[in-house]
Design a protein around this motif. Structure first.
Motif, PDB file in Angstrom:
ATOM      1  N   ASN A  98       0.850  -1.194   0.000  1.00  0.00           N
ATOM      2  CA  ASN A  98       0.000   0.000   0.000  1.00  0.00           C
ATOM      3  C   ASN A  98       0.888   1.247   0.000  1.00  0.00           C
ATOM      4  O   ASN A  98       1.440   1.629   1.030  1.00  0.00           O
ATOM      5  CB  ASN A  98      -0.912  -0.015   1.228  1.00  0.00           C
ATOM      6  N   PHE A  99       1.009   1.880  -1.156  1.00  0.00           N
ATOM      7  CA  PHE A  99       1.896   3.039  -1.278  1.00  0.00           C
ATOM      8  C   PHE A  99       1.376   4.261  -0.517  1.00  0.00           C
ATOM      9  O   PHE A  99       2.129   5.200  -0.263  1.00  0.00           O
ATOM     10  CB  PHE A  99       2.099   3.396  -2.754  1.00  0.00           C
ATOM     11  N   SER A 100       0.105   4.254  -0.148  1.00  0.00           N
ATOM     12  CA  SER A 100      -0.461   5.380   0.607  1.00  0.00           C
ATOM     13  C   SER A 100      -0.271   5.227   2.112  1.00  0.00           C
ATOM     14  O   SER A 100      -0.506   6.174   2.865  1.00  0.00           O
ATOM     15  CB  SER A 100      -1.964   5.503   0.312  1.00  0.00           C
ATOM     16  N   LEU A 101       0.151   4.048   2.545  1.00  0.00           N
ATOM     17  CA  LEU A 101       0.168   3.750   3.979  1.00  0.00           C
ATOM     18  C   LEU A 101       1.070   4.692   4.767  1.00  0.00           C
ATOM     19  O   LEU A 101       0.618   5.371   5.697  1.00  0.00           O
ATOM     20  CB  LEU A 101       0.588   2.297   4.201  1.00  0.00           C
ATOM     21  N   PHE A 102       2.340   4.751   4.441  1.00  0.00           N
ATOM     22  CA  PHE A 102       3.264   5.567   5.229  1.00  0.00           C
ATOM     23  C   PHE A 102       3.044   7.072   5.040  1.00  0.00           C
ATOM     24  O   PHE A 102       3.065   7.825   6.025  1.00  0.00           O
ATOM     25  CB  PHE A 102       4.711   5.180   4.930  1.00  0.00           C
ATOM     26  N   LEU A 206      15.124   6.454  12.966  1.00  0.00           N
ATOM     27  CA  LEU A 206      15.379   5.320  12.088  1.00  0.00           C
ATOM     28  C   LEU A 206      15.928   5.859  10.773  1.00  0.00           C
ATOM     29  O   LEU A 206      15.309   6.722  10.143  1.00  0.00           O
ATOM     30  CB  LEU A 206      14.082   4.547  11.848  1.00  0.00           C
ATOM     31  N   THR A 207      17.084   5.379  10.374  1.00  0.00           N
ATOM     32  CA  THR A 207      17.670   5.791   9.104  1.00  0.00           C
ATOM     33  C   THR A 207      18.055   4.548   8.310  1.00  0.00           C
ATOM     34  O   THR A 207      18.172   3.452   8.870  1.00  0.00           O
ATOM     35  CB  THR A 207      18.932   6.647   9.313  1.00  0.00           C
ATOM     36  N   LEU A 256       9.108   5.530   5.681  1.00  0.00           N
ATOM     37  CA  LEU A 256       8.991   5.001   7.041  1.00  0.00           C
ATOM     38  C   LEU A 256       9.809   5.840   8.017  1.00  0.00           C
ATOM     39  O   LEU A 256       9.347   6.157   9.118  1.00  0.00           O
ATOM     40  CB  LEU A 256       9.449   3.543   7.080  1.00  0.00           C
ATOM     41  N   SER A 257      11.006   6.206   7.615  1.00  0.00           N
ATOM     42  CA  SER A 257      11.860   7.037   8.468  1.00  0.00           C
ATOM     43  C   SER A 257      11.169   8.355   8.808  1.00  0.00           C
ATOM     44  O   SER A 257      11.197   8.815   9.955  1.00  0.00           O
ATOM     45  CB  SER A 257      13.190   7.308   7.758  1.00  0.00           C
ATOM     46  N   ARG A 258      10.527   8.933   7.814  1.00  0.00           N
ATOM     47  CA  ARG A 258       9.819  10.201   8.023  1.00  0.00           C
ATOM     48  C   ARG A 258       8.641  10.007   8.979  1.00  0.00           C
ATOM     49  O   ARG A 258       8.409  10.827   9.875  1.00  0.00           O
ATOM     50  CB  ARG A 258       9.347  10.750   6.675  1.00  0.00           C
ATOM     51  N   VAL A 259       7.898   8.924   8.800  1.00  0.00           N
ATOM     52  CA  VAL A 259       6.761   8.646   9.683  1.00  0.00           C
ATOM     53  C   VAL A 259       7.231   8.463  11.121  1.00  0.00           C
ATOM     54  O   VAL A 259       6.647   9.023  12.057  1.00  0.00           O
ATOM     55  CB  VAL A 259       6.003   7.381   9.213  1.00  0.00           C
ATOM     56  N   VAL A 260       8.276   7.686  11.311  1.00  0.00           N
ATOM     57  CA  VAL A 260       8.794   7.441  12.661  1.00  0.00           C
ATOM     58  C   VAL A 260       9.221   8.749  13.318  1.00  0.00           C
ATOM     59  O   VAL A 260       8.971   8.980  14.504  1.00  0.00           O
ATOM     60  CB  VAL A 260       9.962   6.433  12.614  1.00  0.00           C
ATOM     61  N   SER A 261       9.831   9.631  12.553  1.00  0.00           N
ATOM     62  CA  SER A 261      10.280  10.914  13.111  1.00  0.00           C
ATOM     63  C   SER A 261       9.107  11.783  13.557  1.00  0.00           C
ATOM     64  O   SER A 261       9.250  12.622  14.448  1.00  0.00           O
ATOM     65  CB  SER A 261      11.128  11.673  12.086  1.00  0.00           C
ATOM     66  N   GLY A 276       6.559  -1.473  10.331  1.00  0.00           N
ATOM     67  CA  GLY A 276       6.948  -0.945   9.023  1.00  0.00           C
ATOM     68  C   GLY A 276       8.092  -1.702   8.380  1.00  0.00           C
ATOM     69  O   GLY A 276       8.064  -1.995   7.176  1.00  0.00           O
ATOM     70  N   ILE A 277       9.112  -2.031   9.157  1.00  0.00           N
ATOM     71  CA  ILE A 277      10.245  -2.785   8.608  1.00  0.00           C
ATOM     72  C   ILE A 277       9.783  -4.167   8.158  1.00  0.00           C
ATOM     73  O   ILE A 277      10.164  -4.654   7.088  1.00  0.00           O
ATOM     74  CB  ILE A 277      11.378  -2.894   9.648  1.00  0.00           C
ATOM     75  N   SER A 278       8.949  -4.798   8.975  1.00  0.00           N
ATOM     76  CA  SER A 278       8.423  -6.114   8.604  1.00  0.00           C
ATOM     77  C   SER A 278       7.607  -6.027   7.318  1.00  0.00           C
ATOM     78  O   SER A 278       7.654  -6.929   6.474  1.00  0.00           O
ATOM     79  CB  SER A 278       7.550  -6.664   9.737  1.00  0.00           C
TER      80      SER A 278
END
Length: 351
Positions: A98-102, A206-207, A256-261, A276-278
């Motif tokens: 799902n490209f919209s998820l993050f 996360l980077t 994902l990195s942006r979302v985590v931040s 997200g990593i999974s």
């Protein structure tokens, strides 16, 4: 995040099963579960969900229809055990990334009551880790490392027992009848946790760099390629297929990195990175191990308790993960995360 009513959850559950639903179609289905519910009530519930950005509306008048949004998927409460009891090819989840998820992931993912549970556990953890002697600190660290290395490996199919793991880590004795790879997997967990424990400040975010570094520690000497994968991978027991080219994987890691931040709490940072990593599966192997250690790294970077997963049920863990892969719902896994965090904060004293 606002707690949803059972009716609202039923509506979200329905909308998972088709792209667009009219209010009449939703009403017809709800009547099977709620005797006496009216069309007016259903329309009001749909409007409320739309205002919460859990649905979006298409068309006007009689042509109005409703679709579930990214937030709706994330907050929908799915019975993971019942969902996964259905054969993979017969489930209604998505097989595509799902490209919209993050890009649309909400930053407020815990209920107030859940946040209170986590904060109270953290307060208890900070009390437990105050004024510890060096001997106690060493013993507590050993205990957590052994139990984390054992359970995280067991989730991946490793057959070492907890006692075998203790002997391997403390006495360097490999268990008879087990492969070298099983021993290596456990020892790599120990080394990876030691690294993040000693370099917590490097994991405030996360980077791609710290993700690849952590993965390299976890798959050392296991004949696994390093760096982001360039070939497709599949997921056992699921029709979900992760991204299959390195350019999209690279973009997904950045998202994902942006979302985590942007997440509001260390707990949210850890949970989103874990899932997200999974979900992205950026490496050819070792993805879920890396996700668990990255979640711990983020927690420790913000002075929170690391998880051992000692008391987690492996089947429940896998089912909740599959629900996130196929439906993007975090609710089942969030329950596991909260339980494991509360357990860890009250049972370990590693700082």
């Amino acid at each position: 995040m606002k707690k949803l009513t059972p009716r609202q959850q039923r509506i979200l559950g329905l909308l998972f099963r088709g792209e667009s639903w009219s209010s009449s179609a939703v009403y017809a289905e709800l009547r099977k579960a709620e005797e006496g519910v009216s069309l007016v009530t259903v329309k009001r519930a749909l409007a409320d969900l739309s205002q919460l950005n859990l649905l979006f509306v298409k068309g006007v008048g009689r042509a109005t229809s409703y679709e579930i949004s990214v937030s709706g998927r994330i907050y929908a409460d799915v019975d993971a055990e019942a969902y996964c009891a259905v054969e993979p090819d017969k489930r209604y989840g998505s097989s595509c990334f799902n490209f919209s998820l993050f890009p649309k992931f909400p930053t407020d993912i815990f209920l107030a009551s859940e946040r209170l549970t986590l904060d109270e556990a953290t307060n208890e953890y900070k009390k437990r880790t105050t004024d510890l002697s060096e001997i106690v600190q060493k013993k507590e660290l050993e205990r957590l490392v052994i139990e984390l290395s054992w359970k995280s490996s067991k989730i991946e199919g490793n057959t070492y027992t907890l006692l075998d793991t203790e002997k391997l880590i403390l006495e360097h004795k490999e268990a008879h009848g087990h492969s070298k790879n099983e021993a290596r997997m456990i020892l790599n967990h120990k080394d990876a946790f030691t690294f993040i424990h000693e370099h917590a400040e490097a994991f405030k975010s996360l980077t791609r760099a710290n993700l690849e570094q952590l993965h390299a520690l976890l798959v050392k000497d296991m004949n696994v390629g390093l760096g982001l994968r360039k070939t497709p991978v599949g997921v056992l027991g699921s029709t979900y297929r992760p991204l299959d080219n390195i350019h999209q994987i690279t973009d997904a890691i950045s998202d994902l990195s942006r979302v985590v931040s942007l997440m509001e709490t260390p707990y949210a940072k850890a949970l989103v990175s874990l899932l997200g990593i999974s979900y992205i599966q950026p490496f050819e192997d070792g993805n879920k191990r890396t996700s668990r250690l990255m979640a711990n790294a983020l927690l420790m970077a913000y002075s929170c308790a690391p998880l051992s997963y000692r008391s987690v049920d492996e089947n429940a863990y896998r089912e909740a993960t599959l629900v996130f892969y196929e439906l993007n719902s975090i609710v089942s896994f969030k329950k596991i995360f909260i339980e494991q965090y509360d357990f860890a904060a009250r049972n370990y004293a590693v700082k």
